[in-house]
Design an enzyme around this catalytic site. Structure first.
Site, short mmCIF file in Angstrom:
data_model
loop_
_atom_site.label_atom_id
_atom_site.label_comp_id
_atom_site.label_asym_id
_atom_site.label_seq_id
_atom_site.Cartn_x
_atom_site.Cartn_y
_atom_site.Cartn_z
N LYS A 1 10.44 25.27 56.12
CA LYS A 1 10.07 26.50 55.46
C LYS A 1 10.55 27.69 56.12
O LYS A 1 10.89 28.61 55.69
CB LYS A 1 8.54 26.64 55.18
CG LYS A 1 8.05 25.93 54.03
CD LYS A 1 7.68 24.63 53.58
CE LYS A 1 8.93 23.92 53.39
NZ LYS A 1 8.77 22.58 52.93
N GLY B 1 -0.31 4.17 70.97
CA GLY B 1 -1.35 3.05 70.74
C GLY B 1 -1.08 2.19 69.67
O GLY B 1 -0.22 2.48 68.71
N HIS C 1 -2.32 44.61 38.07
CA HIS C 1 -1.00 45.10 37.74
C HIS C 1 0.00 45.87 38.58
O HIS C 1 -1.00 46.88 39.08
CB HIS C 1 -0.97 45.89 36.07
CG HIS C 1 0.24 46.00 35.80
ND1 HIS C 1 1.22 45.49 35.20
CD2 HIS C 1 0.62 47.71 35.56
CE1 HIS C 1 2.19 46.42 34.79
NE2 HIS C 1 1.90 47.39 35.11
#
Ligand code: FAD
Length: 462
Positions: A51, A114, A441
């Site tokens: 990104k 591990g 808006h």
């Protein structure tokens, strides 16, 4: 020597570190075993570095188009070395933040490889011979890029996603095998920074799983940016040489050869479940390498859980987080609510972005719903016009009775816009619940409100 904890977590990517952080927040003593730096694919080889490069591409696009806003700049050039340095700074900052968080919660991080020594005892053996044991064990070893058969990654001509994220030079010509989310993000990035990109996708359309109307817009805008997409392309192989690579495919029964400097293989990922001690452990691994789990992320061995890319669920970081929390809650005996995989959010960060959640129109009909849809385009949205980013749409899929089943967005900042739709679908909100809500808006988010409003039979702007 065996050290004892309440919870042992194998793998420190989003699945593993989320299990560790969430477990520690619930008061558990947690051991986290990670062979590299914590953060996993997402932080070091996936979401974040990808990104970050797409953000570089967006800055370049914005500056290139600045004259339309009356802002006159010299023709911009890209300094990829600076971009990669910044990418690493972002990754380092986030990694340090994660390390601090783990320290703050007193999670003991073992920076080693591990293997499961004894699943029933929830015991993991580290490279230095130390063993860590818990009341519960979470397996979160993640996944690695899948190679194309007969075409080994060499990091020079044949690239995995790991290689693309570290490319020091922009290849003049790139072939991408696979037109899924990651393939399309790379196509978008590489085209923006100047590569001539060809995408070869075996299926009839790019972005499988995305609403076809939304995917078609991505395809159309890719074409406008001179990205060549061949769908129905069956790739047979590739030959590498000094000067580049030739990729051979069959498209609609006709042979196709594409010459390029590099080929990027983006055909999915392989779970990392081999060689971690699962053979004979009682944990069941399916033929594709995924660990089998139930809805509480439980494997076949009591109090051994598996989360993230090692299980057969959407390979997304936020799904890994959610699965980790389910596993920890089950260990705590809290009877967690299973994840509704059909309603998790998806985000694809190519240009234009795609985001969706819930059913597509097709899937809703196939599931037997009587379906209504409402489609509104960003061309009619004032903020999108202001931004000069007016390609794309919002599509709302609902039952005839008005229950929202799916929300699909393609267009500017779609991944940031999905929030309202995500909540609506997961809350099983109805058109009657949502239509009276007021949208600020001018915002891109108004288009979702408008699309829902239209389903009352009375629209305002569309
Ligand atoms: P991983 O992140 O793979 O982590 C597993 C960890 O386990 C690794 O750190 C590994 O070193 C460690 N490990 C493995 N074996 C051992 C062992 N034996 N001992 C010790 N440690 C071990 N998802 C999104 O949600 N959004 C996006 O935008 C997005 N973009 C992506 C872009 C790209 C290019 C790629 C490749 C992936 C992207 N993803 C995205 C997917 C996301 O990165 C994965 O779904 C997520 O990282 C899975 O988390 P995980 O914890 O299951 O596994």
């Amino acid at each position: 020597m065996t050290e004892r904890f309440d919870l042992v977590v194998l793998g420190g990517g989003p699945g593993g570190y989320a299990a560790a952080l969430y477990g520690a927040a619930a008061g558990l003593r947690v051991a986290l075993v990670e062979e590299q730096r914590v953060g996993g694919t997402c932080l070091h080889r996936g979401c974040i570095p990808a990104k970050e490069l797409l953000q570089t591409a967006e800055v370049l696009r914005t500056v290139t188009g600045a004259a339309r806003f009356g802002v006159v700049v010299e023709p911009p050039t890209l300094d990829l070395a600076v971009a990669l340095e910044r990418q690493q700074q972002v990754v380092d900052r986030l990694t340090k933040g994660l390390e601090t968080l783990l320290r703050g919660r007193e999670v003991t991080v073992f920076p080693q490889r591990g293997v499961v020594a004894d699943a029933a005892a929830h015991r993991v053996r580290l490279d230095d011979g130390t063993e860590v044991e818990g009341r519960g064990l979470v397996l979160a070893t993640g996944s690695a890029p899948r190679a194309f058969p007969g075409l080994a990654f060499d990091g020079v001509r044949v690239l995995s996603s790991d290689h693309v994220l570290r490319l020091g030079e922009v290849p003049a010509r790139t072939v991408i095998i696979g037109g899924g989310a990651i393939g399309c993000e790379f196509a978008s990035y590489l085209a923006d920074v100047g590569s001539r990109v060809t995408v070869l996708e075996a299926l009839p359309g790019i972005l499988p799983g995305v609403d076809p109307e939304a995917a078609a817009i991505v395809g159309r805008l890719f074409k406008r940016r001179r990205i060549t997409v061949h769908t129905g392309a069956s790739v047979e192989g590739a030959t590498t040489g000094e000067d580049g690579v030739v990729v051979r495919a069959t498209v609609d029964a006709a042979p196709l050869e594409v010459e390029a400097d590099v080929v990027v293989v983006s055909i999915g990922r392989t779970p990392r479940t081999a060689g971690i001690g699962l053979e004979g452990s009682g944990v069941v691994v399916d033929p594709r390498g995924h660990i089998e789990v139930d809805a509480a992320m439980r494997t076949a061995v009591p109090r051994v859980y598996a989360v993230g890319d090692v299980v057969d669920s959407p390979a997304l970081a936020h799904v890994a987080f959610a699965e980790a929390m389910v596993a920890v809650r089950d260990l705590l005996g809290e009877d967690p609510q299973p994840i509704d995989y059909g309603r998790v959010p998806w985000g694809i960060y190519c240009h234009p972005e795609v985001a969706f959640c819930g059913l597509t129109e097709e899937a809703a009909r196939a599931a037997g719903h009587e379906v209504v849809t409402s489609v509104h385009r960003f061309a009619g949205n004032s903020r999108a016009q202001i931004m000069q980013e007016a390609d794309g749409l919002v599509k709302v899929v609902a039952t005839a009775g008005g229950v929202l089943l799916g929300v699909h967005i393609v267009g500017p900042w779609a991944t940031e816009q999905l929030g309202a739709g995500y909540l609506a679908v997961n809350w099983e909100a109805t058109v009657a619940d949502l239509a009276p809500l007021v949208q600020p808006h001018p915002t891109l988010g108004e288009l979702f409100g408008e699309s829902v409003l239209a389903l009352t039979g009375r629209a305002l702007h569309g």
